[in-house]
Scaffold this active site. Structure first.
Site, short mmCIF file in Angstrom:
data_model
loop_
_atom_site.label_atom_id
_atom_site.label_comp_id
_atom_site.label_asym_id
_atom_site.label_seq_id
_atom_site.Cartn_x
_atom_site.Cartn_y
_atom_site.Cartn_z
N GLY A 355 0.59 -1.17 -0.20
CA GLY A 355 0.23 0.01 -0.03
C GLY A 355 0.95 1.27 -0.01
O GLY A 355 1.96 1.15 0.09
N CYS A 356 0.11 2.45 -0.08
CA CYS A 356 0.82 3.77 -0.18
C CYS A 356 1.77 4.00 1.15
O CYS A 356 2.83 4.88 1.21
CB CYS A 356 0.17 4.77 -0.17
SG CYS A 356 -1.07 5.17 1.04
N THR A 357 1.68 3.18 2.32
CA THR A 357 2.42 3.29 3.65
C THR A 357 3.04 2.23 3.82
O THR A 357 4.05 1.92 4.75
CB THR A 357 1.37 3.27 4.76
OG1 THR A 357 0.61 1.96 4.90
CG2 THR A 357 0.16 4.43 4.94
N GLY A 358 3.21 1.26 2.73
CA GLY A 358 4.21 0.21 3.01
C GLY A 358 3.54 -1.42 2.77
O GLY A 358 2.47 -1.42 2.27
#
Length: 382
Positions: A355-358
């Site tokens: 995801g965009c956070t990892g």
């Protein structure tokens, strides 16, 4: 004017100088090696003059001379470094600022930048050398080194954030163990909506944490970019350089700059060194490492090494596939497949993703709560 009047006048002049520069009557002494700069010796000497005007005694090791600076003449860069070592060993100076130095394993430098979004100062732990040959262990130790540098520079309770790189989540878990065991520090909170102690690129630009923890190679890139982002890269104009080498038991104050560092940055690096001396950095280091050790630093690091040893491969059958509508973040990318297999072993179908956070492990909403318990117990999330 009589001799008594002269002494009184000189005393008042020293006091006035001290109030203006912050030096009072204690002028720290630092060596600066000036040869080897990509911008020539004149650049380094200009920095020495700037620092001298801030109340610091500068011993310039090179070929140039200037008013207010003591020149230690040498023929070349190699001789200059030998002279710097001699002056440090003989305690002629309190420390040195130089363009390269081979620190031993276990010692790395804490950089200090001025971030562009809000003009905040931020310590980057760390930027050269290495605190450990093992990446995550190094980042854990870097956090302690960053706290030491920040406290020595007058920040009583520096906030700590971890850059979102490989190893960030494991570093966070280890530091939380230290914190639970009594090692006191304050987590920074990301400026992004999802918050947390893991810092994103936006946080780097804003200077969200006082201390940004990362591996030294990434830290080296960051400190260069923050120093030279307005100049196209060839001239490092802002910030305080790559900082002092800090490690448990290490007591030689050597701060690193780059061959691309400009005079304003080099002058700031000398000022950084002076602040560290006044803040008794090595007394602070002894205290912080002792506190971390009391909270179980070595035990936590040893437990990590033991857990990292490869185990015999166990065959695990994947459960029947089902829609994955829930996810768990905060897992290291290297551990993703193992985390999914840990859920399969308990009969939970899981997939991996990014995801965009990892990294993410995904499962059905119905299995989310149980999956989180399993992954926490296995040590994949904090």
């Amino acid at each position: 004017m009589g001799s008594i009047e002269k002494i009184i006048a000189q005393s008042f002049l020293k006091m006035a100088d001290g109030l203006e520069t912050g030096a009072f009557m204690d002028r720290p002494k630092f060596a600066l090696t000036g040869m080897g700069s990509e911008h020539g010796e004149q650049n380094a000497m200009a920095a020495a003059v700037m620092a001298a005007k801030r109340g610091i005694d500068v011993y310039y090791i090179g070929t140039l001379t200037a008013e207010g600076v003591t020149t230690v003449p040498v023929a070349n860069d190699e001789e200059g470094h030998r002279k710097m070592e001699q002056m440090l060993n003989d305690h002629q100076v309190d420390g040195a600022v130089t363009m390269h130095y081979p620190f031993p394993i276990g010692v790395s430098t804490v950089g200090r930048a001025i971030t562009p979004a809000k003009g905040r100062e931020m310590f980057i732990a760390n930027t050269t050398g290495t605190s450990s040959s093992e990446r995550i262990e190094g980042m854990i130790k870097n956090a302690v080194s960053g706290i030491i540098a920040a406290k020595a520079c007058g920040i009583a309770d520096p906030t700590v954030g971890i850059l979102n790189v490989d190893g960030a989540r494991q570093t966070e878990m280890a530091l939380n163990q230290l914190k639970e065991n009594g090692y006191g520090f304050t987590w920074a909170e990301s400026a992004r909506a999802d918050g947390g102690a893991i810092m994103r690129g936006n946080d780097v630009l804003e200077g969200t944490p006082d201390v940004l923890v990362t591996d030294s190679l990434t830290g080296n890139v960051l400190i260069k970019m923050l120093a030279a982002f307005t100049t196209g890269g060839s001239f490092e104009s802002t910030g305080f350089g790559y900082g002092p080498g800090i490690g448990s038991g290490y007591d030689k104050l050597i701060l690193i700059i780059s061959r691309a560092s400009g005079a304003p940055l080099i002058a700031n690096a000398i000022q950084y060194a002076a602040e560290l001396v006044r803040g008794k950095v090595f007394d602070r280091a002894k205290e912080e490492f002792a506190n971390a050790e009391k909270a179980g630093l070595t035990r936590i690091l040893e437990a990590r090494k033991a857990a990292a040893k490869p185990a015999a491969e166990e065959k695990v059958e994947m459960p029947p596939a089902e829609p994955c509508t829930a996810s768990i973040a905060g897992i290291e990318v290297m551990d993703l497949e193992d985390a999914a297999r840990a859920l399969w072993k308990q009969g939970i179908y899981a997939e991996t993703g990014m995801g965009c956070t990892g990294p993410l492990v995904m499962m059905s909403e119905a299995n989310h709560e149980r999956a989180l318990e399993i992954l926490k117990k296995a040590g994949y999330v904090g």
